[in-house]
Design a protein around this motif. Structure first.
Motif, short mmCIF file in Angstrom:
data_model
loop_
_atom_site.label_atom_id
_atom_site.label_comp_id
_atom_site.label_asym_id
_atom_site.label_seq_id
_atom_site.Cartn_x
_atom_site.Cartn_y
_atom_site.Cartn_z
N LYS A 1 46.81 42.97 38.00
CA LYS A 1 45.47 43.03 37.43
C LYS A 1 44.70 44.22 38.00
O LYS A 1 44.86 44.57 39.17
CB LYS A 1 44.71 41.73 37.73
CG LYS A 1 45.18 40.52 36.96
CD LYS A 1 44.26 39.34 37.19
CE LYS A 1 44.70 38.13 36.37
NZ LYS A 1 43.79 36.98 36.52
N LYS A 2 43.84 44.79 37.18
CA LYS A 2 42.95 45.84 37.65
C LYS A 2 41.78 45.19 38.36
O LYS A 2 41.17 44.25 37.83
CB LYS A 2 42.45 46.69 36.47
CG LYS A 2 41.57 47.85 36.91
CD LYS A 2 41.18 48.72 35.72
CE LYS A 2 40.32 49.89 36.19
NZ LYS A 2 39.92 50.77 35.07
N ILE B 1 46.80 40.44 43.99
CA ILE B 1 46.29 40.23 42.63
C ILE B 1 46.96 41.14 41.61
O ILE B 1 46.74 41.03 40.41
CB ILE B 1 44.75 40.40 42.62
CG1 ILE B 1 44.12 39.44 43.64
CG2 ILE B 1 44.15 40.13 41.26
CD1 ILE B 1 42.63 39.58 43.78
N SER B 2 47.82 42.03 42.07
CA SER B 2 48.58 42.91 41.17
C SER B 2 49.32 42.05 40.13
O SER B 2 49.78 40.95 40.44
CB SER B 2 49.57 43.73 41.99
OG SER B 2 50.36 44.52 41.16
N GLU C 1 36.85 36.68 35.54
CA GLU C 1 38.28 36.98 35.59
C GLU C 1 38.91 36.87 34.21
O GLU C 1 38.61 35.96 33.43
CB GLU C 1 38.99 36.05 36.56
CG GLU C 1 40.45 36.42 36.80
CD GLU C 1 41.10 35.58 37.89
OE1 GLU C 1 42.18 35.97 38.35
OE2 GLU C 1 40.54 34.53 38.25
N THR C 2 39.77 37.83 33.89
CA THR C 2 40.53 37.80 32.64
C THR C 2 42.01 37.95 32.98
O THR C 2 42.38 38.06 34.14
CB THR C 2 40.11 38.96 31.70
OG1 THR C 2 40.54 40.20 32.28
CG2 THR C 2 38.60 38.98 31.51
N GLN C 3 42.85 37.98 31.96
CA GLN C 3 44.28 38.16 32.20
C GLN C 3 44.59 39.56 32.71
O GLN C 3 45.62 39.77 33.36
CB GLN C 3 45.06 37.89 30.90
CG GLN C 3 45.04 36.44 30.46
CD GLN C 3 45.89 36.19 29.24
OE1 GLN C 3 46.27 37.14 28.53
NE2 GLN C 3 46.22 34.94 28.98
N GLU C 4 43.71 40.51 32.44
CA GLU C 4 43.97 41.90 32.83
C GLU C 4 43.15 42.35 34.04
O GLU C 4 43.55 43.28 34.75
CB GLU C 4 43.66 42.86 31.67
CG GLU C 4 44.58 42.71 30.47
CD GLU C 4 44.18 41.55 29.58
OE1 GLU C 4 42.98 41.17 29.61
OE2 GLU C 4 45.05 41.01 28.87
N THR C 5 42.00 41.72 34.29
CA THR C 5 41.10 42.22 35.33
C THR C 5 40.60 41.10 36.24
O THR C 5 40.63 39.92 35.88
CB THR C 5 39.87 42.91 34.71
OG1 THR C 5 39.09 41.93 34.00
CG2 THR C 5 40.28 44.03 33.78
N ALA C 6 40.15 41.51 37.41
CA ALA C 6 39.54 40.58 38.36
C ALA C 6 38.41 41.30 39.09
O ALA C 6 38.51 42.51 39.37
CB ALA C 6 40.56 40.07 39.38
N LYS D 1 36.68 36.00 44.82
CA LYS D 1 37.14 36.40 43.50
C LYS D 1 36.26 35.69 42.49
O LYS D 1 36.22 34.45 42.44
CB LYS D 1 38.61 36.03 43.27
CG LYS D 1 39.13 36.48 41.91
CD LYS D 1 40.64 36.33 41.80
CE LYS D 1 41.06 34.88 41.82
NZ LYS D 1 42.50 34.70 41.57
#
Length: 283
Positions: free
Chosen positions: A119-120, A116-117, A173-178, A168
């Motif tokens: 993403k944080k 998933i990298s 979920e966003t573009q930066e985080t999961a 997940k």
């Protein structure tokens, strides 16, 4: 994890090993055992007359369990050699289970961090929502803290292990985080399930997964999503395929629209009311 097990001449050995510790309770001439509050570890100690649950203790270093649970043994003079050996057997089984759980979690985390990298990732358990009373008011405890109750989960299945099913959370979920939700497998089982020979296949059945169609070797194929509902006690209520659930919702909406249209078409035309003249009063 640092182990501080101390050998003694007796059968029972005090100290900490794999997140489960034994200590002396000198005042009551007994032993205390402390462990993460996980059902897979505590089932042998709950409702067992040989042990008494005496409380909980915060554990800020535990990833998934904020509290440890503490049990007390019978007084030492009531524990013969057989009872002491059984106690150590149950402690060692809890330690083995906890080590297995932590090892599986580490494997999952390493894999997810890579897949998933960049993403944080935030790791969590069952999603919750605020409790509400009969008047739909938020319920708080004596300290003013909002009481929580299990909510529901819409997620993509990332992995199915012995101790965890990893989802997940597609709602958060966003573009930066999961957000990865690690749901303990025992949440899916009831008493009768434990009588079966193969819990893994039972788990796959409850997740509506086919070992031949939904897996590439040991890994779950990408894009398999599920809607998971929980009971008030945090057990799994039901699991549905999200696409099937959405399709059924659309079908329900279409049927409702069709029924409304049928009502409009089939409703008889209203005949205009005949005008009536009010009677005139003769003078």
């Amino acid at each position: 994890m640092q182990n501080t097990k101390q050998a003694t001449k007796g059968i029972i050995q005090t100290g900490d090993e794999d997140g489960v510790s034994i200590s002396h309770d000198i005042e009551n001439s007994s032993y205390l055992i402390k462990m993460p509050n996980r059902y897979a570890m505590t089932f042998a100690f709950e409702k067992n007359p040989r042990y008494q649950r005496i409380g909980y203790e915060a554990n800020p270093n535990n990833h998934d369990k904020a509290q440890d649970v503490i049990y007390s043994t019978l007084p030492v003079f009531e524990m013969d050699e057989k009872a002491q050996k059984l106690f150590m057997f149950e402690v060692n089984r809890a330690r083995t289970t906890n080590k297995s759980i932590l090892d599986e979690r580490d494997i999952f985390v390493i894999a997810f961090d890579f897949d998933i990298s960049p993403k944080k990732i935030f790791y969590a358990g069952i999603p919750t929502k605020a409790q509400r009373d009969a008047n739909n008011e938020i319920v708080k405890n004596d300290k003013g803290v909002v009481m929580k109750t299990p909510s529901f989960l819409q997620g993509e299945i990332l992995a199915v292990g012995k101790h965890y099913v990893a989802f997940k959370d597609i709602r958060n979920e966003t573009q930066e985080t999961a957000t990865i939700r690690l749901i303990e497998t025992h949440k899916f089982f009831d008493v009768d399930d434990y009588k079966k020979n193969d819990l893994h296949n039972t788990l796959l059945s409850k997740l509506k997964l086919d070992i031949d169609k939904d897996f590439d070797g040991m890994e779950v194929k990408k894009g398999i999503e599920r809607f998971v509902s929980f009971t008030e006690a945090g057990k799994i209520k039901y699991v549905n395929d999200i696409k099937v659930k959405e399709l059924k919702q659309e079908e329900t909406k279409e049927v409702e629209v069709e029924k409304k249209e049928e009502v409009k078409v089939s409703a008889p035309a209203m005949k205009p009311k005949a005008k009536t003249l009010a009677p005139t009063m003769k003078r």
